[in-house]
Scaffold this active site. Structure first.
Site, PDB file in Angstrom:
ATOM      1  N   SER A 169       1.056  -1.350  -0.070  1.00 56.49           N
ATOM      2  CA  SER A 169      -0.004   0.175   0.017  1.00 56.49           C
ATOM      3  C   SER A 169       0.817   1.420  -0.012  1.00 56.49           C
ATOM      4  CB  SER A 169      -0.924  -0.131   1.147  1.00 56.49           C
ATOM      5  OG  SER A 169      -0.401   0.072   2.592  1.00 56.49           O
ATOM      6  N   LYS A 178      23.520 -13.992   2.200  1.00 68.09           N
ATOM      7  CA  LYS A 178      22.629 -12.711   2.302  1.00 68.09           C
ATOM      8  C   LYS A 178      23.461 -11.796   1.529  1.00 68.09           C
ATOM      9  CE  LYS A 178      19.942 -13.304   6.177  1.00 68.09           C
ATOM     10  NZ  LYS A 178      19.873 -13.051   7.809  1.00 68.09           N
ATOM     11  N   HIS A 194       8.988   3.349   8.912  1.00 66.17           N
ATOM     12  CA  HIS A 194       8.585   2.471  10.044  1.00 66.17           C
ATOM     13  C   HIS A 194       7.185   2.811  10.757  1.00 66.17           C
ATOM     14  CE1 HIS A 194       9.470  -0.149  13.322  1.00 66.17           C
ATOM     15  NE2 HIS A 194       9.249   0.686  14.157  1.00 66.17           N
TER      16      HIS A 194
HETATM   17  C1  GRF Z   1       3.799  -0.602   6.674  1.00 70.00           C
HETATM   18  O1  GRF Z   1       3.106  -0.757   8.103  1.00 70.00           O
HETATM   19  C2  GRF Z   1       5.223  -0.177   6.958  1.00 70.00           C
HETATM   20  O2  GRF Z   1       5.412   0.898   7.816  1.00 70.00           O
HETATM   21  C3  GRF Z   1       5.959  -1.351   7.328  1.00 70.00           C
HETATM   22  O3  GRF Z   1       5.525  -2.390   6.651  1.00 70.00           O
HETATM   23  C4  GRF Z   1       3.839  -2.205   6.527  1.00 70.00           C
HETATM   24  C5  GRF Z   1       4.179  -2.275   4.850  1.00 70.00           C
HETATM   25  O4  GRF Z   1       2.633  -2.062   4.673  1.00 70.00           O
HETATM   26  N1  GRF Z   1       7.605  -1.087   7.236  1.00 70.00           N
HETATM   27  P1  GRF Z   1       2.677  -1.985   2.832  1.00 70.00           P
HETATM   28  O5  GRF Z   1       2.878  -3.334   2.339  1.00 70.00           O
HETATM   29  O6  GRF Z   1       3.234  -0.691   2.390  1.00 70.00           O
HETATM   30  O7  GRF Z   1       1.138  -1.960   2.852  1.00 70.00           O
END
Ligand code: GRF
Length: 215
Positions: free
Chosen positions: A13, A65, A109
């Site tokens: 999203s 990795k 984050h």
């Molecule tokens: C979000 O809450 C972002 O802050 C975290 O992972 C989630 C990803 O959501 N790092 P989306 O895949 O962008 O919907």
């Protein structure tokens, strides 16, 4: 026009909010490549819909990795990517990618760093009982959510909040501040001094909510 590379693991999203900002003309950028590390990441569907090149790179195909991140760095460089955006990329990025893009990798984050880093930032905030949480866009270093902070936005937390209700409230702001942080970068307004990110033309409105200064 800024060339972006996006890394995502899930629904994407935030990736969508970046696409929408570009298509609305608010963000002068172009997504050159989406890389996913999960075969079923819905972000890939979004790329397809908007004719954005997509690569699924399976970490299990690499001996370690570092080689995985060298591969990612190579694919991004080959497409002239200038800024790498981690949009729900559920891994700690390692040296080979960070060294190729110093202070040119951004992450979002879902908490006000340095509080509640790592997984489930929203659950951690709800469990701790804080009254304010939010989201943070930061440059990526080798730590877990430890890099220089670019922008933050705050939301109130109710004692009744669950991970789900708080996540929804925070996500709405994520979709605003992530494209805004990228726009600041695209406009050449960000510079990093130690762990302080300077923003040219950024002023805090003392009369408004200090926690959400206008960008
Ligand atoms: C979000 O809450 C972002 O802050 C975290 O992972 C989630 C990803 O959501 N790092 P989306 O895949 O962008 O919907």
């Amino acid at each position: 026009m800024l060339n972006l590379g996006v890394l995502a693991s899930g629904r994407g999203s935030n990736f969508q909010s970046i696409i929408d900002s570009i298509e609305a003309g608010r963000l002068k950028a172009s997504v050159k490549l989406l890389i996913t590390d999960k075969s079923d990441a819905y972000a890939a569907e979004r790329a397809k819909k908007h004719s954005i090149e997509h690569l699924y790179i399976n970490p299990k195909d690499f001996t370690n990795k570092d080689v995985f991140y060298e591969k990612i760095a190579g694919e991004l460089s080959a497409r002239g990517v200038e800024l790498v955006v981690l949009a729900g990329f559920m891994r700690v990025v390692r040296k080979p990618l960070i060294e190729r893009f110093p202070n040119r990798i951004m992450n979002i984050h879902p908490a006000l760093l340095p509080s509640f880093p790592g997984l489930h930032g929203q659950q951690q905030a709800a469990d701790y009982g804080v009254r304010i949480s939010g989201c943070t866009v930061h440059f990526v270093d080798e730590g877990m959510d430890t890099g220089p902070v670019i922008v933050q936005a705050a939301v109130p937390v109710s004692p009744e909040d669950t991970e789900d209700t708080l996540s929804k409230r925070i996500l709405k702001l994520e979709h605003k501040i992530f494209p805004e942080a990228i726009r600041l970068f695209a406009e050449g307004r960000l510079s990093v001094e130690g762990r302080i990110v300077k923003i040219r033309g950024y002023c805090v409105d003392e009369d408004a909510c200090l926690l959400n200064p206008p960008l």
